[in-house]
Design a protein around this motif. Structure first.
Motif, PDB file in Angstrom:
ATOM      1  N   SER A  67      -7.216  -5.055  -5.620  1.00  0.00           N
ATOM      2  CA  SER A  67      -6.402  -6.187  -6.038  1.00  0.00           C
ATOM      3  C   SER A  67      -4.691  -5.548  -5.704  1.00  0.00           C
ATOM      4  O   SER A  67      -3.797  -6.072  -6.147  1.00  0.00           O
ATOM      5  CB  SER A  67      -6.597  -6.395  -7.319  1.00  0.00           C
ATOM      6  OG  SER A  67      -7.747  -7.048  -7.645  1.00  0.00           O
ATOM      7  N   GLY A  68      -4.637  -4.443  -5.038  1.00  0.00           N
ATOM      8  CA  GLY A  68      -3.450  -3.966  -5.081  1.00  0.00           C
ATOM      9  C   GLY A  68      -3.423  -2.381  -4.679  1.00  0.00           C
ATOM     10  O   GLY A  68      -4.452  -1.668  -4.599  1.00  0.00           O
ATOM     11  N   VAL A  69      -2.072  -1.649  -4.535  1.00  0.00           N
ATOM     12  CA  VAL A  69      -2.053  -0.405  -4.344  1.00  0.00           C
ATOM     13  C   VAL A  69      -0.862   0.213  -5.432  1.00  0.00           C
ATOM     14  O   VAL A  69       0.109  -0.329  -5.770  1.00  0.00           O
ATOM     15  CB  VAL A  69      -1.580   0.055  -2.970  1.00  0.00           C
ATOM     16  CG1 VAL A  69      -2.825  -0.145  -1.953  1.00  0.00           C
ATOM     17  CG2 VAL A  69      -0.667  -0.549  -2.641  1.00  0.00           C
ATOM     18  N   ILE A  70      -1.003   1.323  -5.841  1.00  0.00           N
ATOM     19  CA  ILE A  70       0.042   2.355  -6.630  1.00  0.00           C
ATOM     20  C   ILE A  70       0.407   3.509  -5.714  1.00  0.00           C
ATOM     21  O   ILE A  70      -0.573   4.010  -5.335  1.00  0.00           O
ATOM     22  CB  ILE A  70      -0.403   2.668  -8.067  1.00  0.00           C
ATOM     23  CG1 ILE A  70      -1.051   1.506  -8.693  1.00  0.00           C
ATOM     24  CG2 ILE A  70       0.614   3.157  -8.652  1.00  0.00           C
ATOM     25  CD1 ILE A  70      -1.441   1.614 -10.178  1.00  0.00           C
ATOM     26  N   ALA A  71       1.669   3.764  -5.530  1.00  0.00           N
ATOM     27  CA  ALA A  71       1.967   4.809  -4.812  1.00  0.00           C
ATOM     28  C   ALA A  71       3.249   5.634  -5.633  1.00  0.00           C
ATOM     29  O   ALA A  71       4.093   4.885  -6.289  1.00  0.00           O
ATOM     30  CB  ALA A  71       2.549   4.575  -3.536  1.00  0.00           C
ATOM     31  N   CYS A 128      -2.398 -10.938  -8.157  1.00  0.00           N
ATOM     32  CA  CYS A 128      -1.252 -11.908  -8.845  1.00  0.00           C
ATOM     33  C   CYS A 128      -1.961 -12.817  -9.415  1.00  0.00           C
ATOM     34  O   CYS A 128      -1.398 -13.532 -10.429  1.00  0.00           O
ATOM     35  CB  CYS A 128      -0.326 -12.384  -7.677  1.00  0.00           C
ATOM     36  SG  CYS A 128       0.613 -11.115  -6.793  1.00  0.00           S
ATOM     37  N   ALA A 129      -3.080 -13.313  -9.160  1.00  0.00           N
ATOM     38  CA  ALA A 129      -3.845 -14.375  -9.682  1.00  0.00           C
ATOM     39  C   ALA A 129      -4.262 -13.971 -11.344  1.00  0.00           C
ATOM     40  O   ALA A 129      -4.497 -14.877 -11.999  1.00  0.00           O
ATOM     41  CB  ALA A 129      -5.078 -14.730  -8.993  1.00  0.00           C
ATOM     42  N   GLY A 130      -4.210 -12.470 -11.500  1.00  0.00           N
ATOM     43  CA  GLY A 130      -4.757 -12.173 -12.821  1.00  0.00           C
ATOM     44  C   GLY A 130      -3.523 -11.825 -13.772  1.00  0.00           C
ATOM     45  O   GLY A 130      -3.726 -11.430 -14.713  1.00  0.00           O
ATOM     46  N   LEU A 131      -2.308 -12.108 -13.218  1.00  0.00           N
ATOM     47  CA  LEU A 131      -1.110 -11.795 -13.948  1.00  0.00           C
ATOM     48  C   LEU A 131      -0.545 -13.154 -14.728  1.00  0.00           C
ATOM     49  O   LEU A 131      -0.387 -14.237 -14.221  1.00  0.00           O
ATOM     50  CB  LEU A 131       0.140 -11.382 -13.065  1.00  0.00           C
ATOM     51  CG  LEU A 131      -0.320  -9.970 -12.502  1.00  0.00           C
ATOM     52  CD1 LEU A 131       0.695  -9.800 -11.380  1.00  0.00           C
ATOM     53  CD2 LEU A 131      -0.466  -8.742 -13.250  1.00  0.00           C
TER      54      LEU A 131
END
Length: 450
Positions: free
Chosen positions: A186-190, A207-210
């Motif tokens: 569902s995304g990335v962290i850097a 975004c659908a879970g926010l």
């Protein structure tokens, strides 16, 4: 209609992609100091200045570190002595850089790599990295306990949001991880102290879970937070506005907000279908060869307007055909992609996506009468007198050195005669505008003008 986090208004549009960056106050202060040092011309690049700030603040009279270097407090950042004192031991100790006598002799690209390696050895760097990773842990905790939608909030033993570290970095960041929502990508962290903070991106699934109003409230309280990308989507499930309608809007100027028209591209997809036996026979009789296929554009049309590199782009496509949906075959999606290139994306844009979407282009004005403009900021050229003069000297050598050589050795003019000929008609204070803008005053200008 005003909207706030406590009383959100249901938007017709939705957030389909979101990227935010943030960093601890300590990192923000170092970044600000690096901008000042780079703006003063003390360093050849912002990255070089930032690396120097990371290293330099580690060394004081009471500090001990992997690098046994003493630095005099009187040494300022605009001195080459700073580099020599900070990095001399590492320069001599590295087989790759041992051939250089000082940091200034290393080519620019190699110098950035060298500085980064030195930075990573300092306790200062490790401390800042720990601060950043602590912020990530706190963000993930709030994501699971407050920001996730009610449907996504599970028990304390089962978290809906998690992340798994990747082997390498991403987007120039030193470290990265994949963000999961219910074990779905569902995304990335850097992140990394060398990159000055954290970047978190949520894909459409994320975004659908926010809970967007609660996310907005959380971001408002975080230090040094900024939205770097925001995608807003409008789904027309009935297909009342087709891609061809948007294309007609483009021709009518409904995607132009300034005198500069945006670029565009139109893409059709489909498949090849065989023609009938009778048509093949007729074609062969008429043209002498057999036509076997017809191009059928049944895969959907896509229209792109604008450019991603300029920070604003719209795309309209037939999502029903893309998804091969039987229940919604006419589904058309219009998307607005905003990036923080010459613009500041307000956090309030998260709450009123309809107003942002409608304000982006006249073609999107049908969404709502409200407008929330994300205006571009004028890009001011940053001049540094010493660097500009150095660059102009280099260009002058490349373009006119042979001509000056001709004047000196063929026409046998003296140095004074060459200067007189090339500067004839100029006043002593006539200098390039680019150097003037850097607030460089020519020597004795006041005496010459009085």
């Amino acid at each position: 209609m005003n909207q706030n986090a406590k009383n959100p208004v249901q938007n017709l549009t939705k957030i389909d992609y979101l990227t935010v960056v943030f960093c601890p106050n300590e990192v923000a202060r170092l970044r600000f100091d690096a901008k000042l040092a780079f703006g003063n011309g003390d360093f050849s690049s912002y990255k070089e200045a930032y690396n120097a700030m990371l290293c330099a603040e580690m060394f004081d009279q009471n500090a001990t570190d992997d690098l046994e270097v003493d630095i005099n407090e009187a040494v300022s950042f605009n001195s080459d002595l700073l580099y020599d004192e900070l990095f001399e031991s590492n320069l001599a100790g590295s087989s790759k850089y041992r051939q250089y006598n000082s940091i200034t002799e290393i080519p620019e690209e190699e110098r950035k790599h060298f500085l980064k390696n030195v930075v990573r050895k300092t306790k200062r760097y490790k401390t800042l990295t720990s601060l950043i990773e602590g912020d990530i842990s706190h963000f993930m905790h709030l994501l699971n306990t407050e920001v996730a939608t009610k449907a996504d909030r599970l028990t304390s033993d089962t978290l809906s949001w998690s992340y798994r570290n990747n082997n390498g970095g991403m987007f120039t960041y030193e470290k990265s991880a994949t963000l999961y929502r219910h074990d779905v990508n569902s995304g990335v962290i850097a992140w990394g102290a060398n990159n000055g903070g954290v970047m978190i991106s949520f894909s459409g699934t994320g975004c659908a879970g926010l809970d967007i109003p609660k996310l907005h409230s959380m971001l408002k309280k975080m230090p040094n937070v900024k939205i770097t990308r925001l995608d807003i989507a409008y789904d027309d499930y009935e297909g009342n506005r087709t891609v061809l309608d948007y294309f007609q809007n483009l021709e009518e100027g409904a995607f132009c907000k300034t005198n500069q028209a945006p670029s565009w591209s139109f893409i059709q997809t489909g498949e090849l279908q065989k023609i009938s036996t009778e048509e093949q026979a007729e074609w062969r009789k008429k043209h002498g060869w057999q036509k076997r296929y017809d191009c059928v554009a049944n895969g959907g049309n896509t229209l792109y307007v604008g450019s991603r590199k300029n920070g604003k782009m719209a795309r309209m496509y037939e999502k029903g055909k893309q998804m091969q949906s039987e229940s919604q075959p006419n589904w058309v999606r219009a998307e607005l992609e905003l990036r923080s290139i010459d613009r500041v994306i307000s956090l309030d844009a998260l709450l009123n996506t309809d107003a942002v979407f409608a304000a982006a282009y006249p073609a999107f004005a049908f969404i709502t009468a409200e407008r929330l403009e994300i205006r571009t900021t004028s890009r001011q050229k940053k001049h540094n007198g010493a660097l500009v003069a150095e660059r102009l000297e280099r260009y002058c050598i490349q373009s006119y050195s042979k001509f000056v050589n001709y004047l000196r050795h063929i026409q046998e003019l003296s140095s004074d005669e060459i200067i007189e000929r090339l500067t004839k008609g100029l006043n002593p204070w006539d200098i390039p505008d680019s150097i003037n803008q850097a607030c460089i005053t020519p020597p004795n200008q006041m005496e010459l003008t009085t």
